[in-house]
Design a protein around this motif. Structure first.
Motif, mmCIF file in Angstrom:
data_model
loop_
_atom_site.group_PDB
_atom_site.id
_atom_site.type_symbol
_atom_site.label_atom_id
_atom_site.label_comp_id
_atom_site.label_asym_id
_atom_site.label_seq_id
_atom_site.Cartn_x
_atom_site.Cartn_y
_atom_site.Cartn_z
ATOM 1 N N LYS A 1 0.818 -1.213 0.000
ATOM 2 C CA LYS A 1 0.000 0.000 0.000
ATOM 3 C C LYS A 1 0.857 1.271 0.000
ATOM 4 O O LYS A 1 0.340 2.369 -0.210
ATOM 5 N N LEU A 2 2.152 1.131 0.276
ATOM 6 C CA LEU A 2 3.081 2.253 0.220
ATOM 7 C C LEU A 2 4.282 1.867 -0.638
ATOM 8 O O LEU A 2 4.795 0.740 -0.513
ATOM 9 N N LEU A 3 4.729 2.770 -1.484
ATOM 10 C CA LEU A 3 5.959 2.542 -2.251
ATOM 11 C C LEU A 3 7.160 2.813 -1.343
ATOM 12 O O LEU A 3 7.052 3.496 -0.321
ATOM 13 N N GLU A 4 8.338 2.321 -1.761
ATOM 14 C CA GLU A 4 9.528 2.474 -0.924
ATOM 15 C C GLU A 4 9.863 3.947 -0.714
ATOM 16 O O GLU A 4 10.234 4.369 0.382
ATOM 17 N N GLU A 5 9.733 4.773 -1.825
ATOM 18 C CA GLU A 5 10.047 6.198 -1.699
ATOM 19 C C GLU A 5 9.044 6.919 -0.788
ATOM 20 O O GLU A 5 9.391 7.865 -0.072
ATOM 21 N N GLN A 6 7.769 6.447 -0.802
ATOM 22 C CA GLN A 6 6.774 7.031 0.098
ATOM 23 C C GLN A 6 7.110 6.724 1.563
ATOM 24 O O GLN A 6 6.983 7.576 2.443
ATOM 25 N N LYS A 7 7.540 5.498 1.779
ATOM 26 C CA LYS A 7 7.946 5.096 3.131
ATOM 27 C C LYS A 7 9.113 5.960 3.605
ATOM 28 O O LYS A 7 9.124 6.460 4.736
ATOM 29 N N SER A 8 10.115 6.138 2.721
ATOM 30 C CA SER A 8 11.295 6.940 3.070
ATOM 31 C C SER A 8 10.902 8.375 3.392
ATOM 32 O O SER A 8 11.422 8.993 4.329
ATOM 33 N N GLU A 9 9.959 8.893 2.591
ATOM 34 C CA GLU A 9 9.498 10.264 2.804
ATOM 35 C C GLU A 9 8.876 10.434 4.185
ATOM 36 O O GLU A 9 9.124 11.411 4.907
#
Length: 574
Positions: free
Chosen positions: A19-27
């Motif tokens: 449900k979250l992309l890796e870059e979204q998680k990092s953000e």
């Protein structure tokens, strides 16, 4: 790191769920500002389009809890049986089920473990925590604000829409046409609910601004429901229709009977003895529940001590004479009479009963319902029975001189007559009959025995607490039965088996006064009640107080319960 450990785990789980992309998680993880739990929830749903359900699932996985969709859960009769509604509203929890000794509870706050501990202490069950959405739990608990029982809430809502602040005209067809009519559903549910919780009586009482419904369970009344006062007229009218009473007559008391299986599709085969009375705020109704499946209790199940049971069985097998049962309403007299008839009911014995009303139908016994409006009273029924060649006659109650005279006559002419009388104990029955105008020599000639009785609550065997009586308690037991050792008291908190009351079920206590030569002489000399009591005790009678103390000794009940039912005997006070 600005985000806490749990918040980080939730974000990790959302990534694992796709449900979250890796870059979204990092953000999210690199945000410089701190976020509270609620702020993170709002951010995930608004900026990252995470649905409430997806977020809920991620939280459950992060915390190692099972998710529960509270929105789809339907409140039912047992929802707040073990944990009351007020406790649930205060802590925002919802009981959702039980599996064996495991109690399933939906929590909105997964970190509050103290509530789970409290529930475990309340119920005695192992609490399994499920995670529900805070808003869903609040919505479910809002549906009932604590005024009405959940099992009635939908009907009460419908009634609220129908009965406004203005008076309504009640028509007969509105009260008997549709099964789905709210007032019909309400009447049925009150009766069904009372039956399922084991109530003996239902009290429907009009107060100034509301109607209160109370049940009597194990001898104590408890409030179950409150309704708008405007509902009372229609509810009384519906109950009157069910027992064929005059709904237009509101100034006089009326008595009737409801055969409930005619009005329900559920497997509830009970009759109700109904009594209406005009009170200061409207008509009140009391209904006694007569459970047909409980009508054949054997005598040993009624609480008789071994000595009393043997003596009573001898009395009911006498060829003629009068056996009287005394005690207040609800003391178990009718049940004892039916059990006694059940023991002597054989094919070679003719039994006639005159009852008002017939409480239980007994196979092989000829029962007659009294009908005072047409002149069918206990006295007229007794006269007709004497011409019908009976061996045993049961008269529901001796209420007046005429009935008492015919009862004594029947007992003196070869019939065994069994009846009831409203007196406090065995010896005072003699004075009551004398007051009715019966000659003492007629009483002494006809009387076989008097059985006074009461019902007392049984202490719960699962949570009762043993102790050694001291002081006054020890003194009371020593004087009553010459014994004082370990006895039991009820637990203050109770347990799930007794619904937190400390008591479960009831048993009978009995005072059996069997006539003997000394007692007959005392009756003929018109001795005082106190003197007759001393004679009876010399003849082996155990008083109600002594029998209650025996129940305490045997661990069946408690000292507090025994002394609340019958006082200590004057003869045994020091």
């Amino acid at each position: 790191m600005p985000l806490g450990r749990i918040q980080t785990q939730i974000i990790d789980k959302l990534e694992e769920m796709g449900k979250l992309l890796e870059e979204q998680k990092s953000e999210l993880l690199s945000r410089p500002d701190e976020l509270t739990g609620d702020q993170l929830d709002a951010l995930l749903q608004l900026d990252f389009k995470i649905t409430p359900f997806q977020l809920h699932l991620a939280k459950c996985r992060a915390l190692g809890l099972t998710p529960f969709n509270v929105a789809r859960y339907k409140l039912h009769n047992a929802t707040f049986e073990r944990v009351d509604l007020e406790f649930c509203q205060k802590n925002n929890i919802l009981p959702v089920g039980q599996v064996g000794n495991m109690f399933l509870v939906a929590f909105s706050n997964p970190f509050d473990t103290t509530v789970a501990t409290k529930i475990q202490e309340k119920t005695g069950l192992r609490v399994i925590r499920l995670l529900g959405r805070d808003q869903d739990i609040r919505e479910k608990l809002k549906k009932d604000q604590g005024r009405e029982d959940v099992r009635f809430s939908d009907v009460v809502d419908q009634l609220g829409a129908e009965f406004t602040d203005t008076e309504v005209d009640i028509k007969d067809e509105d009260l008997e046409s549709e099964e789905s009519a709210p007032i019909i559903q309400l009447a049925n549910r009150i009766i069904e609910d009372a039956y399922f919780v084991g109530a003996s009586d239902i009290h429907i009482e009009p107060w100034e601004k509301e109607v209160v419904v109370r049940y009597r369970v194990d001898g104590l009344t408890q409030e179950k429901l409150r309704l708008p006062i405007k509902v009372m007229g229609a509810l009384v009218a519906r109950l009157k229709i069910m027992c064929n009473l005059d709904i237009a007559e509101r100034r006089l008391p009326q008595d009737g009977r409801i055969i409930f299986k005619q009005f329900t599709k559920k497997n509830v085969d009970i009759d109700l003895r109904v009594s209406t009375a005009p009170l200061n705020h409207g008509e009140g109704i009391v209904m006694r529940i007569l459970d047909k499946q409980k009508s054949t209790l054997p005598l040993p199940s009624l609480g008789f001590s071994e000595a009393n049971l043997a003596r009573y069985r001898d009395c009911i097998r006498q060829p003629y004479g009068m056996i009287l049962h005394c005690g207040p309403t609800g003391s178990g007299k009718s049940m004892t009479l039916y059990s006694a008839l059940g023991e002597v009911n054989t094919i070679d014995v003719v039994i006639r009963t005159a009852e008002d009303p017939i409480e239980y139908t007994l196979p092989g016994i000829n029962q007659m319902q009294m009908h005072r409006q047409i002149g069918l009273t206990f006295a007229t029924a007794l006269r007709s029975f004497l011409r019908q060649d009976p061996d045993i006659i049961l008269v529901g109650e001796i209420r007046d001189k005429e009935t008492a005279n015919i009862a004594v006559e029947a007992a003196l002419t070869g019939h065994l007559l069994i009846s009831t009388l409203h007196t406090n104990d065995g010896p005072s029955t003699i004075a009551r009959l004398t007051d009715m105008g019966i000659e003492p020599f007629m009483i002494s000639s006809s009387l076989v025995c008097v059985c006074a009785q009461r019902l007392m609550r049984r202490v719960c065997k699962s949570c009762r607490q043993a102790y050694i009586p001291e002081g006054r308690e020890k003194d009371v037991m020593q004087k009553a039965i010459g014994w004082s050792d370990q006895i039991y008291k009820a637990s203050a908190k109770g347990c799930p088996k007794c619904n937190g009351t400390g008591y479960k079920g009831r048993t009978g206590i009995h005072e059996l006064m069997v006539t003997n030569d000394e007692l007959i002489a005392g009756i003929n000399k018109e001795m005082e009640t106190a003197e007759l009591k001393k004679i009876a005790m010399r003849g082996g009678m155990k008083t109600l107080h002594q029998d209650s103390m025996l129940k305490v000794k045997e661990g069946i009940s408690t000292m507090a319960e025994a002394l609340s039912i019958v006082p200590q005997d004057m003869e045994l006070r020091g």
